[in-house]
Design an enzyme around this catalytic site. Sequence first.
Site, PDB file in Angstrom:
ATOM      1  N   TYR A  14       6.335  -6.068  16.742  1.00 32.14           N
ATOM      2  CA  TYR A  14       6.463  -4.706  15.936  1.00 32.14           C
ATOM      3  C   TYR A  14       6.994  -3.661  16.508  1.00 32.14           C
ATOM      4  N   ASP A  63       0.077  -9.563  15.048  1.00 28.98           N
ATOM      5  CA  ASP A  63      -0.376  -8.845  16.503  1.00 28.98           C
ATOM      6  C   ASP A  63      -0.695  -9.875  17.473  1.00 28.98           C
ATOM      7  N   ILE A  80       5.666  -6.337   7.985  1.00 27.84           N
ATOM      8  CA  ILE A  80       4.480  -7.128   8.321  1.00 27.84           C
ATOM      9  C   ILE A  80       3.837  -6.895   9.775  1.00 27.84           C
ATOM     10  N   THR A  81       2.876  -7.320  10.166  1.00 26.10           N
ATOM     11  CA  THR A  81       2.400  -7.477  11.395  1.00 26.10           C
ATOM     12  C   THR A  81       2.170  -8.882  11.685  1.00 26.10           C
ATOM     13  N   PHE A 115      -0.704  -2.080  21.896  1.00 27.82           N
ATOM     14  CA  PHE A 115      -1.429  -3.218  22.346  1.00 27.82           C
ATOM     15  C   PHE A 115      -1.080  -4.315  21.288  1.00 27.82           C
ATOM     16  N   PRO A 138       5.328   6.796  10.220  1.00 25.85           N
ATOM     17  CA  PRO A 138       3.774   7.126   9.842  1.00 25.85           C
ATOM     18  C   PRO A 138       2.832   6.387  10.994  1.00 25.85           C
ATOM     19  N   GLY A 139       1.846   7.479  11.261  1.00 28.48           N
ATOM     20  CA  GLY A 139       0.737   7.157  11.958  1.00 28.48           C
ATOM     21  C   GLY A 139      -0.102   5.912  11.159  1.00 28.48           C
ATOM     22  N   GLY A 146       0.833  -1.041  -0.084  1.00 32.07           N
ATOM     23  CA  GLY A 146       0.058  -0.111   0.094  1.00 32.07           C
ATOM     24  C   GLY A 146       0.846   1.270   0.093  1.00 32.07           C
TER      25      GLY A 146
HETATM   26  N1  CAA Z   1      -5.893   0.629  21.000  1.00 29.92           N
HETATM   27  C1  CAA Z   1      -6.329   0.732  22.024  1.00 29.92           C
HETATM   28  N2  CAA Z   1      -7.286  -0.681  22.533  1.00 29.92           N
HETATM   29  C2  CAA Z   1      -6.761  -1.556  21.981  1.00 29.92           C
HETATM   30  C3  CAA Z   1      -5.831  -1.856  20.791  1.00 29.92           C
HETATM   31  C4  CAA Z   1      -5.469  -0.678  20.282  1.00 29.92           C
HETATM   32  N3  CAA Z   1      -4.723  -0.495  19.346  1.00 29.92           N
HETATM   33  N4  CAA Z   1      -5.598  -3.160  20.613  1.00 29.92           N
HETATM   34  C5  CAA Z   1      -6.361  -3.986  21.543  1.00 29.92           C
HETATM   35  N5  CAA Z   1      -6.988  -2.898  22.309  1.00 29.92           N
HETATM   36  C6  CAA Z   1      -7.833  -3.353  23.433  1.00 29.92           C
HETATM   37  C7  CAA Z   1      -9.142  -3.978  22.784  1.00 29.92           C
HETATM   38  O1  CAA Z   1     -10.267  -2.750  22.632  1.00 29.92           O
HETATM   39  C8  CAA Z   1      -9.788  -4.878  24.110  1.00 29.92           C
HETATM   40  O2  CAA Z   1     -10.293  -3.852  25.064  1.00 29.92           O
HETATM   41  P1  CAA Z   1     -11.446  -4.325  25.916  1.00 29.92           P
HETATM   42  O3  CAA Z   1     -11.010  -5.388  26.925  1.00 29.92           O
HETATM   43  O4  CAA Z   1     -11.643  -3.013  27.063  1.00 29.92           O
HETATM   44  O5  CAA Z   1     -12.633  -4.699  24.894  1.00 29.92           O
HETATM   45  C9  CAA Z   1      -8.501  -5.385  24.818  1.00 29.92           C
HETATM   46  O6  CAA Z   1      -7.575  -4.597  24.187  1.00 29.92           O
HETATM   47  C10 CAA Z   1      -8.221  -6.961  24.283  1.00 29.92           C
HETATM   48  O7  CAA Z   1      -8.543  -6.790  22.867  1.00 29.92           O
HETATM   49  P2  CAA Z   1      -8.999  -8.039  22.264  1.00 29.92           P
HETATM   50  O8  CAA Z   1     -10.423  -8.593  22.901  1.00 29.92           O
HETATM   51  O9  CAA Z   1      -9.080  -7.695  20.700  1.00 29.92           O
HETATM   52  O10 CAA Z   1      -8.112  -9.246  22.689  1.00 29.92           O
HETATM   53  P3  CAA Z   1      -7.424 -10.365  21.473  1.00 29.92           P
HETATM   54  O11 CAA Z   1      -6.324 -11.177  22.409  1.00 29.92           O
HETATM   55  O12 CAA Z   1      -8.409 -10.944  21.021  1.00 29.92           O
HETATM   56  O13 CAA Z   1      -6.476  -9.545  20.573  1.00 29.92           O
HETATM   57  C11 CAA Z   1      -4.908  -7.666  19.722  1.00 29.92           C
HETATM   58  C12 CAA Z   1      -5.624  -8.584  21.020  1.00 29.92           C
HETATM   59  C13 CAA Z   1      -4.154  -9.072  18.772  1.00 29.92           C
HETATM   60  C14 CAA Z   1      -4.025  -6.904  20.157  1.00 29.92           C
HETATM   61  C15 CAA Z   1      -6.194  -7.321  18.888  1.00 29.92           C
HETATM   62  O14 CAA Z   1      -7.009  -6.749  19.482  1.00 29.92           O
HETATM   63  C16 CAA Z   1      -5.619  -6.240  17.784  1.00 29.92           C
HETATM   64  O15 CAA Z   1      -5.143  -6.685  16.746  1.00 29.92           O
HETATM   65  N6  CAA Z   1      -5.553  -4.985  18.073  1.00 29.92           N
HETATM   66  C17 CAA Z   1      -4.903  -4.084  17.128  1.00 29.92           C
HETATM   67  C18 CAA Z   1      -3.365  -3.834  17.458  1.00 29.92           C
HETATM   68  C19 CAA Z   1      -2.837  -2.730  16.637  1.00 29.92           C
HETATM   69  O16 CAA Z   1      -3.344  -1.752  16.839  1.00 29.92           O
HETATM   70  N7  CAA Z   1      -2.232  -3.133  15.524  1.00 29.92           N
HETATM   71  C20 CAA Z   1      -1.765  -2.283  14.689  1.00 29.92           C
HETATM   72  C21 CAA Z   1      -1.861  -2.867  13.400  1.00 29.92           C
HETATM   73  S1  CAA Z   1      -1.585  -1.771  12.001  1.00 29.92           S
HETATM   74  C22 CAA Z   1       0.226  -1.219  12.178  1.00 29.92           C
HETATM   75  O17 CAA Z   1       0.876  -1.713  12.978  1.00 29.92           O
HETATM   76  C23 CAA Z   1       0.867  -0.344  11.420  1.00 29.92           C
HETATM   77  C24 CAA Z   1       1.361   0.882  12.064  1.00 29.92           C
HETATM   78  O18 CAA Z   1       2.624   0.896  12.353  1.00 29.92           O
HETATM   79  C25 CAA Z   1       0.720   2.081  12.667  1.00 29.92           C
HETATM   80  P1  NAP Z   2       1.121  -3.658   3.174  1.00 30.22           P
HETATM   81  O1  NAP Z   2       0.221  -2.954   2.008  1.00 30.22           O
HETATM   82  O2  NAP Z   2       0.971  -4.957   3.710  1.00 30.22           O
HETATM   83  O3  NAP Z   2       2.749  -3.813   2.402  1.00 30.22           O
HETATM   84  C1  NAP Z   2       3.709  -4.603   2.983  1.00 30.22           C
HETATM   85  C2  NAP Z   2       4.812  -4.830   1.985  1.00 30.22           C
HETATM   86  O4  NAP Z   2       5.819  -5.359   2.509  1.00 30.22           O
HETATM   87  C3  NAP Z   2       4.437  -5.752   0.673  1.00 30.22           C
HETATM   88  O5  NAP Z   2       4.960  -5.091  -0.595  1.00 30.22           O
HETATM   89  C4  NAP Z   2       4.916  -7.005   0.842  1.00 30.22           C
HETATM   90  O6  NAP Z   2       5.598  -7.658  -0.293  1.00 30.22           O
HETATM   91  C5  NAP Z   2       6.056  -6.671   1.724  1.00 30.22           C
HETATM   92  N1  NAP Z   2       6.873  -7.524   2.338  1.00 30.22           N
HETATM   93  C6  NAP Z   2       6.165  -8.329   3.242  1.00 30.22           C
HETATM   94  N2  NAP Z   2       7.102  -9.494   3.636  1.00 30.22           N
HETATM   95  C7  NAP Z   2       8.120  -9.149   2.974  1.00 30.22           C
HETATM   96  C8  NAP Z   2       9.587 -10.054   2.758  1.00 30.22           C
HETATM   97  N3  NAP Z   2       9.785 -11.114   3.623  1.00 30.22           N
HETATM   98  N4  NAP Z   2      10.525  -9.658   1.872  1.00 30.22           N
HETATM   99  C9  NAP Z   2      10.247  -8.586   1.272  1.00 30.22           C
HETATM  100  N5  NAP Z   2       8.980  -7.765   1.251  1.00 30.22           N
HETATM  101  C10 NAP Z   2       8.039  -8.146   2.116  1.00 30.22           C
HETATM  102  O7  NAP Z   2       1.621  -2.705   4.173  1.00 30.22           O
HETATM  103  P2  NAP Z   2       1.713  -1.124   4.293  1.00 30.22           P
HETATM  104  O8  NAP Z   2       0.779  -0.483   5.279  1.00 30.22           O
HETATM  105  O9  NAP Z   2       2.039  -0.503   2.841  1.00 30.22           O
HETATM  106  O10 NAP Z   2       3.136  -1.109   5.134  1.00 30.22           O
HETATM  107  C11 NAP Z   2       4.603  -0.643   4.329  1.00 30.22           C
HETATM  108  C12 NAP Z   2       5.353  -0.368   5.487  1.00 30.22           C
HETATM  109  O11 NAP Z   2       5.074   0.755   6.211  1.00 30.22           O
HETATM  110  C13 NAP Z   2       5.780  -1.626   6.566  1.00 30.22           C
HETATM  111  O12 NAP Z   2       6.975  -1.488   6.978  1.00 30.22           O
HETATM  112  C14 NAP Z   2       4.805  -1.222   7.726  1.00 30.22           C
HETATM  113  O13 NAP Z   2       5.203  -1.670   8.763  1.00 30.22           O
HETATM  114  C15 NAP Z   2       4.929   0.424   7.463  1.00 30.22           C
HETATM  115  N6  NAP Z   2       3.974   1.226   8.362  1.00 30.22           N
HETATM  116  C16 NAP Z   2       2.630   1.019   7.854  1.00 30.22           C
HETATM  117  C17 NAP Z   2       1.629   1.845   8.522  1.00 30.22           C
HETATM  118  C18 NAP Z   2       0.116   1.748   8.336  1.00 30.22           C
HETATM  119  O14 NAP Z   2      -0.504   2.170   9.065  1.00 30.22           O
HETATM  120  N7  NAP Z   2      -0.070   1.107   7.134  1.00 30.22           N
HETATM  121  C19 NAP Z   2       2.122   2.691   9.753  1.00 30.22           C
HETATM  122  C20 NAP Z   2       3.435   2.670   9.931  1.00 30.22           C
HETATM  123  C21 NAP Z   2       4.187   2.103   9.198  1.00 30.22           C
HETATM  124  P3  NAP Z   2       4.430  -8.889  -0.840  1.00 30.22           P
HETATM  125  O15 NAP Z   2       3.183  -8.190  -1.161  1.00 30.22           O
HETATM  126  O16 NAP Z   2       5.490  -9.387  -1.880  1.00 30.22           O
HETATM  127  O17 NAP Z   2       4.223  -9.695   0.177  1.00 30.22           O
END
Ligand code: CAA
Ligand code: NAP
Length: 248
Positions: free
Chosen positions: A154, A95, A92-93, A149, A184-185, A14
């Site tokens: 990560y 989580d 990747i994530t 969380f 990035p946020g 993305g």
């Molecule tokens: N912010 C605030 N609260 C969160 C949270 C978050 N990001 N993630 C989880 N929580 C809270 C839930 O709301 C929940 O609260 P309650 O108990 O009050 O309902 C509590 O934590 C437990 O959560 P789950 O019931 O979902 O527990 P689970 O074990 O099934 O899953 C988890 C836990 C894997 C952390 C899941 O909640 C999850 O995937 N959360 C998202 C985590 C997250 O923000 N990941 C970012 C991915 S995108 C990224 O990483 C890009 C980037 O760089 C910004």
């Molecule tokens: P995305 O759409 O899932 O893209 C992830 C990219 O990483 C894909 O091109 C994937 O390639 C590549 N990748 C995964 N595993 C790999 C490996 N082993 N070797 C080489 N390439 C690999 O996610 P995105 O949101 O664009 O994220 C891009 C970057 O920004 C990541 O580092 C992420 O942590 C960071 N970031 C994202 C956010 C957000 O909110 N989206 C916020 C902060 C930081 P394939 O498709 O070929 O698997």
Amino acid sequence: MANRVALVTGGNGGIGTEICKQLAAAGYRVVTTCVDPEKEKIKEWQAARKAEGYDIGWVQCNVADFDACQAMAKQVEAEYGPVDVLVNCAGITRDGFLHKMDKSNWDAVIGINLTGAFNVTRQFIEGMRERGFGRIVNISSINGQTGQFGQTNYSTAKAGIHGFTMALAKEGARKNITANSIAPGYIETEMTAAIPEDVRQGIVNSLPGGRMGQPHDIARVVVFLVADDADFINGAMIPVNGAQFCSF
Ligand code: CAA
Ligand code: NAP
């Protein structure tokens, strides 16, 4: 920039796609890595970019595999020439709360997001030093600044990326090589689409602007950082988070 080659790892994701497009629009010759060309339909991705007016190359590479990175670097340099601009964007994530986290999910996230940056940068840094030019941008995350969380893996990798960036910046400063990171946020991509819907909605509601960012918000900073005359911006971490986390 017609002669500068820019390699973007994860350039078909993305955020990466927008980085490739903006670098190509700025005149760089852009190449992306792709893990699995068939699964990721990289030829279709490339054709779609071509239809938009961007000529972008690709090479197969898993950034977690040092030997594969070595082979990839040889291929890129043979086909496109020396790499002057490197954007470590692959990530990747996997989580899960630490008390539920499998070791495989720790290893995968550290291996791709953190060790991957070493594996790729190591291939190009000597050439950059010899030529006296290099621009390296590492994509970190707000969650490496604040913790999140379910992201001990990560957040560790993304905080580590900034340590890597700062040390590399010092090492390259006398060779006109800069290393900066972007934090990035939450940005609308497949990565954030994978967050459970209720949690994701809670995150969006908590954001000051009430919305996530877009990939182009990150790409424009990359283009700014890699410019030839951006040579004194070095070792920085640029937050792009819509005021979600402000610090000084
Ligand atoms: N912010 C605030 N609260 C969160 C949270 C978050 N990001 N993630 C989880 N929580 C809270 C839930 O709301 C929940 O609260 P309650 O108990 O009050 O309902 C509590 O934590 C437990 O959560 P789950 O019931 O979902 O527990 P689970 O074990 O099934 O899953 C988890 C836990 C894997 C952390 C899941 O909640 C999850 O995937 N959360 C998202 C985590 C997250 O923000 N990941 C970012 C991915 S995108 C990224 O990483 C890009 C980037 O760089 C910004
Ligand atoms: P995305 O759409 O899932 O893209 C992830 C990219 O990483 C894909 O091109 C994937 O390639 C590549 N990748 C995964 N595993 C790999 C490996 N082993 N070797 C080489 N390439 C690999 O996610 P995105 O949101 O664009 O994220 C891009 C970057 O920004 C990541 O580092 C992420 O942590 C960071 N970031 C994202 C956010 C957000 O909110 N989206 C916020 C902060 C930081 P394939 O498709 O070929 O698997």
